[in-house]
Write a protein that holds these residues in place. Structure first.
Motif, PDB file in Angstrom:
ATOM      1  N   PHE A 129      38.001  -5.413  36.864  1.00 13.17           N
ATOM      2  CA  PHE A 129      37.711  -4.326  35.926  1.00 13.17           C
ATOM      3  C   PHE A 129      39.000  -3.748  35.353  1.00 13.17           C
ATOM      4  CE2 PHE A 129      36.695  -0.074  34.538  1.00 13.17           C
ATOM      5  CZ  PHE A 129      35.434  -0.185  33.971  1.00 13.17           C
ATOM      6  N   VAL A 130      39.958  -3.444  36.203  1.00 16.31           N
ATOM      7  CA  VAL A 130      41.225  -2.881  35.730  1.00 16.31           C
ATOM      8  C   VAL A 130      41.973  -3.891  34.866  1.00 16.31           C
ATOM      9  CG1 VAL A 130      43.499  -2.028  36.448  1.00 16.31           C
ATOM     10  CG2 VAL A 130      41.440  -1.252  37.633  1.00 16.31           C
ATOM     11  N   GLY A 131      41.909  -5.171  35.257  1.00 16.24           N
ATOM     12  CA  GLY A 131      42.573  -6.198  34.459  1.00 16.24           C
ATOM     13  C   GLY A 131      42.085  -6.212  33.026  1.00 16.24           C
ATOM     14  N   PHE A 132      40.778  -6.089  32.842  1.00 17.90           N
ATOM     15  CA  PHE A 132      40.228  -6.023  31.489  1.00 17.90           C
ATOM     16  C   PHE A 132      40.443  -4.643  30.861  1.00 17.90           C
ATOM     17  CE2 PHE A 132      37.386  -9.680  32.743  1.00 17.90           C
ATOM     18  CZ  PHE A 132      37.795 -10.530  31.731  1.00 17.90           C
ATOM     19  N   ALA A 133      40.322  -3.585  31.666  1.00 12.61           N
ATOM     20  CA  ALA A 133      40.413  -2.224  31.133  1.00 12.61           C
ATOM     21  C   ALA A 133      41.793  -1.907  30.582  1.00 12.61           C
ATOM     22  CB  ALA A 133      40.032  -1.211  32.216  1.00 12.61           C
ATOM     23  N   ILE A 134      42.817  -2.624  31.022  1.00  6.73           N
ATOM     24  CA  ILE A 134      44.147  -2.432  30.451  1.00  6.73           C
ATOM     25  C   ILE A 134      44.104  -2.661  28.952  1.00  6.73           C
ATOM     26  CG2 ILE A 134      46.477  -3.436  30.309  1.00  6.73           C
ATOM     27  CD1 ILE A 134      46.340  -3.889  33.319  1.00  6.73           C
ATOM     28  N   LEU A 135      43.430  -3.738  28.523  1.00  5.11           N
ATOM     29  CA  LEU A 135      43.330  -4.035  27.100  1.00  5.11           C
ATOM     30  C   LEU A 135      42.403  -3.059  26.386  1.00  5.11           C
ATOM     31  CD1 LEU A 135      44.653  -6.110  25.256  1.00  5.11           C
ATOM     32  CD2 LEU A 135      42.606  -7.516  25.447  1.00  5.11           C
ATOM     33  N   ALA A 136      41.539  -2.383  27.140  1.00  9.12           N
ATOM     34  CA  ALA A 136      40.661  -1.374  26.541  1.00  9.12           C
ATOM     35  C   ALA A 136      41.350  -0.014  26.434  1.00  9.12           C
ATOM     36  CB  ALA A 136      39.378  -1.239  27.367  1.00  9.12           C
ATOM     37  N   GLY A 137      42.607   0.065  26.879  1.00 11.00           N
ATOM     38  CA  GLY A 137      43.363   1.310  26.757  1.00 11.00           C
ATOM     39  C   GLY A 137      42.993   2.360  27.786  1.00 11.00           C
ATOM     40  N   MET A 138      42.604   1.952  28.988  1.00 12.55           N
ATOM     41  CA  MET A 138      42.241   2.916  30.024  1.00 12.55           C
ATOM     42  C   MET A 138      43.463   3.682  30.515  1.00 12.55           C
ATOM     43  SD  MET A 138      40.371   2.294  33.734  1.00 12.55           S
ATOM     44  CE  MET A 138      41.854   1.585  34.496  1.00 12.55           C
ATOM     45  N   TRP A 139      43.354   5.003  30.565  1.00 19.51           N
ATOM     46  CA  TRP A 139      44.420   5.829  31.122  1.00 19.51           C
ATOM     47  C   TRP A 139      44.545   5.552  32.617  1.00 19.51           C
ATOM     48  CZ3 TRP A 139      45.148   9.386  34.940  1.00 19.51           C
ATOM     49  CH2 TRP A 139      46.284  10.191  34.845  1.00 19.51           C
ATOM     50  N   PRO A 140      45.747   5.438  33.180  1.00 14.96           N
ATOM     51  CA  PRO A 140      47.078   5.644  32.602  1.00 14.96           C
ATOM     52  C   PRO A 140      47.748   4.341  32.135  1.00 14.96           C
ATOM     53  CG  PRO A 140      47.265   5.532  34.975  1.00 14.96           C
ATOM     54  CD  PRO A 140      45.806   5.301  34.659  1.00 14.96           C
ATOM     55  N   LEU A 141      46.985   3.280  31.974  1.00 12.64           N
ATOM     56  CA  LEU A 141      47.546   1.987  31.571  1.00 12.64           C
ATOM     57  C   LEU A 141      47.353   1.767  30.078  1.00 12.64           C
ATOM     58  CD1 LEU A 141      46.105  -0.033  34.592  1.00 12.64           C
ATOM     59  CD2 LEU A 141      48.417   0.894  34.354  1.00 12.64           C
ATOM     60  N   HIS A 142      47.459   2.832  29.316  1.00 12.89           N
ATOM     61  CA  HIS A 142      47.146   2.820  27.890  1.00 12.89           C
ATOM     62  C   HIS A 142      48.380   2.766  26.993  1.00 12.89           C
ATOM     63  CE1 HIS A 142      48.414   6.868  28.777  1.00 12.89           C
ATOM     64  NE2 HIS A 142      48.661   7.020  27.491  1.00 12.89           N
ATOM     65  N   THR A 143      49.570   2.903  27.555  1.00 13.88           N
ATOM     66  CA  THR A 143      50.748   3.197  26.725  1.00 13.88           C
ATOM     67  C   THR A 143      51.123   2.071  25.763  1.00 13.88           C
ATOM     68  OG1 THR A 143      52.220   2.420  28.498  1.00 13.88           O
ATOM     69  CG2 THR A 143      51.695   4.768  28.440  1.00 13.88           C
ATOM     70  N   TRP A 144      50.620   0.853  26.005  1.00 12.27           N
ATOM     71  CA  TRP A 144      50.891  -0.236  25.072  1.00 12.27           C
ATOM     72  C   TRP A 144      50.199  -0.001  23.732  1.00 12.27           C
ATOM     73  CZ3 TRP A 144      46.957  -2.704  22.677  1.00 12.27           C
ATOM     74  CH2 TRP A 144      45.678  -2.573  23.240  1.00 12.27           C
TER      75      TRP A 144
END
Length: 372
Positions: free
Chosen positions: A209-224
């Motif tokens: 879930f987190v692996g995919f959610a990174i590309l969905a801009g999930m906080w705190p992995l959204h900075t890209w």
């Protein structure tokens, strides 16, 4: 028929590279015709689709010894996002009509990305989906690094690194599921029926879930996301906000939540008031909604405003998924479609209408201009 959205996009990209050097007008026309053809197919299939129907497009063995298939299929969720991709593909090309530098290469990368996005939304084999998912990373890196603007090398590299990190997490989870299920198949539908143990699902679910959610801009992995949006050329910004961020949310729904539903169950203990991964990701979604909105309000660059607002809007998508009911998930899909249209057009306005006329995206400077 839907499979031709992938093939036409890839063929269009190959055709562009075969054009003579300097064929700017021909490159534009070929790219537009390719996008229109893909959109025509998606619209036809979307209108013909019956609610609740699962359409098998093609299913043939790919690597039989490993149980890997070339399996394309579509349901209402897939068709909605495929239609969104077709719309953004056409508008992105139209708003990139002024590209003069290496025009055919620009549109070739663009169509390669579009074809891979179609592939992700239509794949029902996990390895096939992952292959298309990784193909997306390559053209989006070059589109930003070559044709971008503000800190384009930094923005492109940051986006690529975040994407690869997320992909690594997804790949570990998928390989684990494949092995635990007996290493017989990578079919999404068959693995979804396998009785993975709750203990396995409780750690595999957050990993995927987190692996995919990174590309969905999930906080705190959204900075890209804000950095990538600002650095990208207009068409790439439209694609990033319009469809690429939707790939992450789609992966969360189609793969993580389908394969590991028990991973959303209670842990049996509470940590800081949180008793399940559902609670954790719902909280992160709410934080992303509020944080993205507040940060967008204080930005001075018009593109950063839209970039951070996209993080906020995607938070609503993830929150909808965490409701675990039909209304919430339907709302999440609707939000994906509506945000894809709105964010794509907002980036188009900033890039091709505002910046092209004023040569600035600074809101303070724009406020002093008499724009009509």
């Amino acid at each position: 028929m839907l499979a031709w959205t992938i093939y036409i996009s890839f063929l269009g990209a190959a055709g562009l590279l075969l054009l003579p050097k300097g064929s700017v007008a021909s490159a534009r026309i070929l790219a537009l015709l390719t996008a229109v053809a893909g959109f025509g197919i998606t619209l036809t299939c979307f209108l013909q689709h019956r609610t609740g129907e699962m359409l098998t497009i093609v299913r043939v063995p790919w690597v039989p010894t490993l149980g890997i298939e070339y399996h394309l299929a579509a349901d209402g969720i897939s068709l909605t996002l495929v239609l969104l991709t077709g719309i953004i593909a056409i508008t992105g090309i139209l708003f990139s009509w002024n590209i003069e530098e290496r025009t055919k290469e620009f549109f070739a990368f663009y169509l390669l990305l579009i074809g891979a996005v179609y592939g992700v939304f239509l794949s029902y084999d996990l390895l096939l989906l992952f292959v298309f998912y990784e193909i997306v990373i390559i053209p989006k890196y070059f589109l930003i690094a070559i044709w971008g603007s503000t800190r384009r090398e930094y923005g492109a590299m940051k986006l690529a690194l975040y994407s690869f990190a997320g992909s690594a997490m997804v790949l570990i989870g998928l390989i684990a599921a494949y092995v635990v299920a007996g290493a017989h198949t990578t079919s999404l539908s068959q693995l979804a029926q396998f009785p993975f143990s709750p203990h396995f699902q409780i750690w595999a679910f957050p990993l995927v879930f987190v692996g995919f959610a990174i590309l969905a801009g999930m906080w705190p992995l959204h900075t890209w996301a804000p950095t990538g949006h600002v650095a990208a050329p207009t068409a790439a910004s439209m694609l990033l906000a319009g469809v690429v961020m939707k790939l992450g949310a789609y992966g969360c729904l189609r793969v993580a939540m389908v394969l590991f539903p028990l991973g959303l169950g209670p842990w049996g203990i509470h940590v800081f008031g949180l008793g399940s991964w559902r609670d954790v990701f719902a909280l992160l979604a709410v934080i992303g909604i509020i944080y993205g909105a507040l940060v967008a309000l204080v930005q001075k660059d018009f593109k950063f405003v839209i970039g951070y607002s996209s993080v906020s809007h995607m938070g609503f998508v993830l929150l909808g998924l965490m409701t675990l009911n039909q209304i919430g998930i339907s709302g999440a899909v609707l939000q994906m479609f509506s945000h894809g249209i709105l964010a794509g057009l907002l980036f188009a306005i900033v890039g091709r209408m505002v910046y092209a006329r004023t040569h600035t995206r600074d809101l303070a400077a724009l406020n002093t201009m008499n724009l009509h």
